[in-house]
Design a protein around this motif. Structure first.
Motif, PDB file in Angstrom:
ATOM      1  N   PHE A 160      -0.260   2.479 -47.602  1.00 17.30           N
ATOM      2  CA  PHE A 160      -0.988   1.225 -47.741  1.00 17.30           C
ATOM      3  C   PHE A 160      -2.383   1.478 -48.264  1.00 17.30           C
ATOM      4  CE2 PHE A 160      -1.795   2.234 -43.243  1.00 17.30           C
ATOM      5  CZ  PHE A 160      -3.125   1.910 -43.053  1.00 17.30           C
ATOM      6  N   ASP A 161      -2.933   0.432 -48.899  1.00 17.84           N
ATOM      7  CA  ASP A 161      -4.242   0.500 -49.543  1.00 17.84           C
ATOM      8  C   ASP A 161      -5.312  -0.086 -48.629  1.00 17.84           C
ATOM      9  OD1 ASP A 161      -2.604   1.174 -51.653  1.00 17.84           O
ATOM     10  OD2 ASP A 161      -3.180  -0.509 -52.926  1.00 17.84           O
ATOM     11  N   LEU A 162      -6.494   0.527 -48.677  1.00 14.87           N
ATOM     12  CA  LEU A 162      -7.693  -0.053 -48.098  1.00 14.87           C
ATOM     13  C   LEU A 162      -8.810   0.039 -49.134  1.00 14.87           C
ATOM     14  CD1 LEU A 162      -7.914   1.342 -44.438  1.00 14.87           C
ATOM     15  CD2 LEU A 162      -7.174  -0.937 -45.154  1.00 14.87           C
ATOM     16  N   ILE A 163      -9.658  -0.962 -49.163  1.00 12.54           N
ATOM     17  CA  ILE A 163     -10.836  -0.948 -50.027  1.00 12.54           C
ATOM     18  C   ILE A 163     -12.052  -0.662 -49.157  1.00 12.54           C
ATOM     19  CG2 ILE A 163     -12.306  -2.314 -51.548  1.00 12.54           C
ATOM     20  CD1 ILE A 163      -9.839  -3.918 -52.338  1.00 12.54           C
ATOM     21  N   CYS A 164     -12.730   0.435 -49.450  1.00 14.51           N
ATOM     22  CA  CYS A 164     -13.959   0.734 -48.713  1.00 14.51           C
ATOM     23  C   CYS A 164     -15.169   0.437 -49.609  1.00 14.51           C
ATOM     24  CB  CYS A 164     -13.971   2.172 -48.215  1.00 14.51           C
ATOM     25  SG  CYS A 164     -14.188   3.415 -49.479  1.00 14.51           S
ATOM     26  N   ASP A 165     -16.364   0.775 -49.126  1.00 15.97           N
ATOM     27  CA  ASP A 165     -17.594   0.528 -49.885  1.00 15.97           C
ATOM     28  C   ASP A 165     -17.769  -0.957 -50.172  1.00 15.97           C
ATOM     29  OD1 ASP A 165     -19.871   1.772 -50.756  1.00 15.97           O
ATOM     30  OD2 ASP A 165     -19.116   2.274 -52.746  1.00 15.97           O
ATOM     31  N   ARG A 166     -17.346  -1.772 -49.196  1.00 18.11           N
ATOM     32  CA  ARG A 166     -17.432  -3.222 -49.354  1.00 18.11           C
ATOM     33  C   ARG A 166     -18.830  -3.716 -48.968  1.00 18.11           C
ATOM     34  NH1 ARG A 166     -12.582  -2.773 -45.915  1.00 18.11           N
ATOM     35  NH2 ARG A 166     -13.826  -3.689 -44.225  1.00 18.11           N
ATOM     36  N   PRO A 167     -19.207  -4.904 -49.419  1.00 22.41           N
ATOM     37  CA  PRO A 167     -20.487  -5.487 -48.997  1.00 22.41           C
ATOM     38  C   PRO A 167     -20.582  -5.529 -47.468  1.00 22.41           C
ATOM     39  CG  PRO A 167     -19.577  -6.752 -50.800  1.00 22.41           C
ATOM     40  CD  PRO A 167     -18.522  -5.762 -50.416  1.00 22.41           C
ATOM     41  N   GLY A 168     -21.691  -5.080 -46.942  1.00 21.60           N
ATOM     42  CA  GLY A 168     -21.907  -5.105 -45.504  1.00 21.60           C
ATOM     43  C   GLY A 168     -21.315  -3.936 -44.745  1.00 21.60           C
ATOM     44  N   MET A 169     -20.570  -3.072 -45.424  1.00 23.61           N
ATOM     45  CA  MET A 169     -19.933  -1.958 -44.726  1.00 23.61           C
ATOM     46  C   MET A 169     -20.974  -0.898 -44.379  1.00 23.61           C
ATOM     47  SD  MET A 169     -16.629   0.316 -45.832  1.00 23.61           S
ATOM     48  CE  MET A 169     -15.455  -0.823 -45.057  1.00 23.61           C
ATOM     49  N   THR A 170     -20.878  -0.370 -43.154  1.00 24.34           N
ATOM     50  CA  THR A 170     -21.750   0.716 -42.707  1.00 24.34           C
ATOM     51  C   THR A 170     -20.916   1.945 -42.435  1.00 24.34           C
ATOM     52  OG1 THR A 170     -21.535   0.207 -40.343  1.00 24.34           O
ATOM     53  CG2 THR A 170     -23.249  -0.987 -41.581  1.00 24.34           C
ATOM     54  N   ARG A 171     -21.572   3.048 -42.215  1.00 23.80           N
ATOM     55  CA  ARG A 171     -20.867   4.287 -41.882  1.00 23.80           C
ATOM     56  C   ARG A 171     -20.025   4.097 -40.623  1.00 23.80           C
ATOM     57  NH1 ARG A 171     -25.703   4.616 -43.883  1.00 23.80           N
ATOM     58  NH2 ARG A 171     -26.312   6.164 -45.462  1.00 23.80           N
ATOM     59  N   GLU A 172     -20.590   3.418 -39.642  1.00 23.18           N
ATOM     60  CA  GLU A 172     -19.905   3.255 -38.367  1.00 23.18           C
ATOM     61  C   GLU A 172     -18.684   2.339 -38.484  1.00 23.18           C
ATOM     62  OE1 GLU A 172     -23.775   4.820 -37.988  1.00 23.18           O
ATOM     63  OE2 GLU A 172     -23.213   2.859 -38.853  1.00 23.18           O
ATOM     64  N   THR A 173     -18.825   1.239 -39.234  1.00 18.00           N
ATOM     65  CA  THR A 173     -17.682   0.331 -39.355  1.00 18.00           C
ATOM     66  C   THR A 173     -16.543   0.983 -40.137  1.00 18.00           C
ATOM     67  OG1 THR A 173     -18.652  -0.735 -41.320  1.00 18.00           O
ATOM     68  CG2 THR A 173     -19.086  -1.749 -39.169  1.00 18.00           C
ATOM     69  N   TRP A 174     -16.884   1.789 -41.163  1.00 17.04           N
ATOM     70  CA  TRP A 174     -15.826   2.468 -41.922  1.00 17.04           C
ATOM     71  C   TRP A 174     -15.166   3.565 -41.089  1.00 17.04           C
ATOM     72  CZ3 TRP A 174     -12.168   1.901 -44.958  1.00 17.04           C
ATOM     73  CH2 TRP A 174     -11.579   2.945 -45.677  1.00 17.04           C
ATOM     74  N   GLN A 175     -15.926   4.315 -40.311  1.00 17.13           N
ATOM     75  CA  GLN A 175     -15.329   5.322 -39.441  1.00 17.13           C
ATOM     76  C   GLN A 175     -14.300   4.696 -38.508  1.00 17.13           C
ATOM     77  OE1 GLN A 175     -18.950   6.943 -37.715  1.00 17.13           O
ATOM     78  NE2 GLN A 175     -18.693   8.880 -38.831  1.00 17.13           N
ATOM     79  N   ALA A 176     -14.650   3.555 -37.933  1.00 15.45           N
ATOM     80  CA  ALA A 176     -13.734   2.900 -37.002  1.00 15.45           C
ATOM     81  C   ALA A 176     -12.505   2.343 -37.721  1.00 15.45           C
ATOM     82  CB  ALA A 176     -14.471   1.776 -36.276  1.00 15.45           C
ATOM     83  N   THR A 218     -25.398   5.282 -49.025  1.00 17.42           N
ATOM     84  CA  THR A 218     -24.335   4.814 -48.132  1.00 17.42           C
ATOM     85  C   THR A 218     -22.967   5.063 -48.768  1.00 17.42           C
ATOM     86  OG1 THR A 218     -25.765   3.117 -47.194  1.00 17.42           O
ATOM     87  CG2 THR A 218     -23.391   2.823 -46.902  1.00 17.42           C
ATOM     88  N   SER A 219     -22.841   4.763 -50.059  1.00 12.46           N
ATOM     89  CA  SER A 219     -21.566   4.990 -50.756  1.00 12.46           C
ATOM     90  C   SER A 219     -21.165   6.455 -50.696  1.00 12.46           C
ATOM     91  CB  SER A 219     -21.672   4.533 -52.214  1.00 12.46           C
ATOM     92  OG  SER A 219     -21.853   3.144 -52.299  1.00 12.46           O
ATOM     93  N   ALA A 220     -22.109   7.348 -50.910  1.00 16.05           N
ATOM     94  CA  ALA A 220     -21.817   8.779 -50.848  1.00 16.05           C
ATOM     95  C   ALA A 220     -21.375   9.175 -49.451  1.00 16.05           C
ATOM     96  CB  ALA A 220     -23.041   9.581 -51.275  1.00 16.05           C
TER      97      ALA A 220
END
Length: 381
Positions: A160-176, A218-220
């Motif tokens: 399945f696909d996920l899109i990261c680096d979205r508006p408002g995304m933080t390191r912590e929200t992406w980790q979770a 943040t993207s990096a």
């Protein structure tokens, strides 16, 4: 039978329920579709392409779009049956179909499996209802998880696909979110950074300052988090945006990245066969008219020069963790890898730890992967 490497088949189904605001793919919304007409046209387009790749083995079939899960299973079955008549299928023929959680349910998944599909790629895109709404997805998280449950119960291989680096995304929200995604236990994940594509609704919003993307740092960091968490979970990246357990890589996409031959049929589909770039007519109605008039939906067939093939092979191969393999590159590009690269730039970037070279070829290091585009511009001869 030819000794040439196996080919892959890409089938484009151009229809969607809605058009996502970030999407620049060839997708269209139509009130109705004549399913019998479309099945006949796709089979004709396939026959035309198969006649130009005679005697080859078939490695994979990929139904992409658009939303291929809107296709009747009977059409999927007919295309698979025709493909394995035109070409000799490999014993482990991979047949993938892309699906959206809002457009399918258990009965349709079962129908696709009965048709011969053995790998499903599910367009989840986010594990958060607010993000799904922002992305314009026609499903919520509950529908996505229900579809994922059915998919895993129906198919031997699920991605399945996920899109990261979205508006408002933080390191912590992406980790979770990534930890939750890994926890579902699929053998493959496609984890794409959101890009603003020209001509999309997101591009217009971004230009007006109404869509704020994460900053470069943040993207990096999000990219680094993706690499470390997936590797730790045993599904490392084998391509910049794709992660799999060993042996579960998408064999179809590997044909693209290794610059192999693939036939592309359906509206807007690209193909590469024996050094020729093929492109089908993009608009569904124009493609149908072309098939009706000529037996195919071809827009153009262009013989690629050695420099063009070299550039394409470099761009595709550097995306892979395995990198560019010298013997394969020479066979596909028509020139040697050594002649395709700038030796001074290669030496400098290797000394900086951004690429690795040996007798077998050239590959990006973990440090070089986020800089792939810049590195390619430097090392190309």
């Amino acid at each position: 039978m030819s000794d040439a490497p196996p080919v892959a088949l890409y089938v484009h189904w151009p229809f969607c329920v809605t058009k996502c605001p970030y999407c620049d793919f060839n997708s269209h919304v139509r009130a109705s579709v004549d399913q019998a007409q479309w099945q006949a046209a796709l089979l004709a387009d396939l026959a035309f392409e198969a006649a130009r790749l005679p005697g080859r083995r078939l490695a994979s079939i990929f139904f992409g779009g658009g939303t291929p899960s809107l296709m009747p299973p009977a059409t999927v079955a007919a295309i698979i049956e025709a493909a394995v008549q035109h070409w000799t299928p490999e014993p482990d023929l991979e047949i993938t179909l892309e699906a959206n959680p809002s457009s399918v349910e258990a009965a349709r998944f079962a129908g696709f499996a009965a048709a011969g599909v053995n790998r499903l790629s599910l367009g989840v895109q986010a594990l958060d209802d607010a993000a799904l709404k922002l992305l314009g997805r026609p499903h919520d998280m509950a529908a996505a998880l229900a579809a994922l449950d059915v998919a895993q119960a129906t198919f031997g291989r699920v991605s399945f696909d996920l899109i990261c680096d979205r508006p408002g995304m933080t390191r912590e929200t992406w980790q979770a979110e990534l930890a939750q995604a890994i926890g579902f236990g699929t053998s493959h994940l496609s984890l794409y950074q959101l890009t603003i594509e020209p001509g999309t609704r997101f591009a217009a919003l971004h230009a007006r300052g109404q869509l704020i993307m994460p900053d470069e740092d943040t993207s990096a960091d999000l990219f680094a988090i993706t690499q470390s968490q997936t590797a730790a979970a045993g599904i490392p990246a084998y391509e910049i945006s794709n992660h799999a357990r060993p042996g579960q890589e998408s064999r179809h996409n590997l044909v693209y990245w290794r610059y192999g031959d693939y036939a592309g049929i359906g509206p807007g589909a690209h193909g590469r066969r024996n050094g020729v770039a093929t492109l089908r007519r993009k608009k569904p109605e124009q493609w149908l008219a072309g098939v009706a008039a000529s037996g195919h939906g071809m827009d153009s067939e262009t013989a690629l020069t050695v420099p063009e093939r070299t550039t394409e092979a470099l761009v595709m191969g550097l995306r892979l963790a395995e990198g560019l393999e010298s013997a394969r590159f020479a066979m596909r590009a028509g020139t040697t890898l050594a002649d395709a690269l700038n030796p001074a730039a290669v030496a400098r970037l290797a000394a900086q730890g951004l690429i690795a070279t040996d007798a077998s070829g050239v590959r990006l290091t973990a440090a070089g992967w986020p800089l792939a585009n810049a590195i390619l511009a430097e090392i190309a001869a």
